[in-house]
Design a protein around this motif. Structure first.
Motif, PDB file in Angstrom:
ATOM      1  N   TYR A  22      -4.276  -5.276  -4.065  1.00  0.00           N
ATOM      2  CA  TYR A  22      -3.298  -4.183  -4.034  1.00  0.00           C
ATOM      3  C   TYR A  22      -2.242  -4.364  -5.126  1.00  0.00           C
ATOM      4  O   TYR A  22      -1.776  -3.388  -5.720  1.00  0.00           O
ATOM      5  CB  TYR A  22      -2.617  -4.107  -2.667  1.00  0.00           C
ATOM      6  N   TRP A  57      -3.189  -2.955  -8.362  1.00  0.00           N
ATOM      7  CA  TRP A  57      -2.918  -1.515  -8.422  1.00  0.00           C
ATOM      8  C   TRP A  57      -1.470  -1.264  -8.823  1.00  0.00           C
ATOM      9  O   TRP A  57      -1.188  -0.432  -9.674  1.00  0.00           O
ATOM     10  CB  TRP A  57      -3.189  -0.859  -7.086  1.00  0.00           C
ATOM     11  N   ASP A  92      -4.111  -8.759  -0.670  1.00  0.00           N
ATOM     12  CA  ASP A  92      -2.798  -8.439  -1.228  1.00  0.00           C
ATOM     13  C   ASP A  92      -2.830  -8.479  -2.760  1.00  0.00           C
ATOM     14  O   ASP A  92      -2.230  -7.632  -3.426  1.00  0.00           O
ATOM     15  CB  ASP A  92      -1.735  -9.405  -0.704  1.00  0.00           C
ATOM     16  N   VAL A 114       0.834  -1.200   0.000  1.00  0.00           N
ATOM     17  CA  VAL A 114       0.000   0.000   0.000  1.00  0.00           C
ATOM     18  C   VAL A 114       0.876   1.260   0.000  1.00  0.00           C
ATOM     19  O   VAL A 114       0.568   2.241  -0.681  1.00  0.00           O
ATOM     20  CB  VAL A 114      -0.982  -0.007   1.192  1.00  0.00           C
TER      21      VAL A 114
END
Length: 198
Positions: free
Chosen positions: A144, A147, A141, A97
């Motif tokens: 993320y 991303w 996870d 993150v």
């Protein structure tokens, strides 16, 4: 239904849960369809206009940015920038993150510089361990990492993760088991609940 017409109504009809749900679903569906027809649901009267109706564009799609009821666009953007400044203040943060926040900030602010070279496949060792061992919450996870996969292949040096990091993300996404009917190696045990909210 008993044959005796003088028996009370509640004894002539038996209604189990299944029939109750089917009946109420039919009523709700009928009301929804009725409200979709011109003048439906209110005896031909139109429902009151939404408070933001005047701010809608010509096609009637969405209110214009900054219209009544919406947050001012410049203020909203400044709050995002403020958040990213705080989220990226710790130079030692190297979780998924934290790296994502740095990539977002770099994409929004061309002047922002950070130590992107320090991000290697080893940076995410704990996430790899969780994903590789099919541990619980690995789905977060993986979200993320999606991303990072998008943000980490940007157009500037501060938004380009090393190819080895991108390859490591790809490898985990391909090797992950997403559904209960995905292939299961004979030497693996998968005790995830694929029908959960995740």
């Amino acid at each position: 239904m008993p044959d005796e017409p003088n028996e009370p109504l509640h004894r002539r009809f038996t209604l189990d849960r299944r029939h109750f749900l089917m009946g109420t679903s039919a009523i709700v569906a009928a009301r929804a369809l009725d409200s979709c027809t011109p003048g439906g649901g209110s005896g031909g009267a139109k429902p009151p206009a939404a408070p933001h109706a005047a701010a809608m564009n010509a096609s009637g799609a969405l209110p214009a940015p900054g219209a009544t009821g919406l947050v001012d666009e410049a203020y909203y953007v400044s709050r995002i920038d403020d958040f990213l400044s705080v989220a990226t203040a710790d130079p030692s943060s190297s979780n998924i993150v934290g790296v994502g926040a740095r990539l977002i900030r770099a994409a929004r602010d061309p002047e922002y510089v950070w130590n992107i070279e320090a991000v290697t496949p080893d940076t995410f060792a704990s996430a790899w361990d969780k994903i590789d061992n099919w541990a619980d919450t690995r789905d977060f996870d993986l979200m993320y990492l999606h991303w990072l996969l998008e943000l980490g292949q940007g157009a500037t040096p501060m938004t380009q993760l090393a190819p080895s990091v991108i390859d490591a993300i790809h490898a985990r996404m391909i090797a992950n088991r997403y559904r209960y009917d995905d292939p299961l190696p004979a030497d693996r045990l998968d005790d995830e609940w694929f029908w959960s909210e995740n």
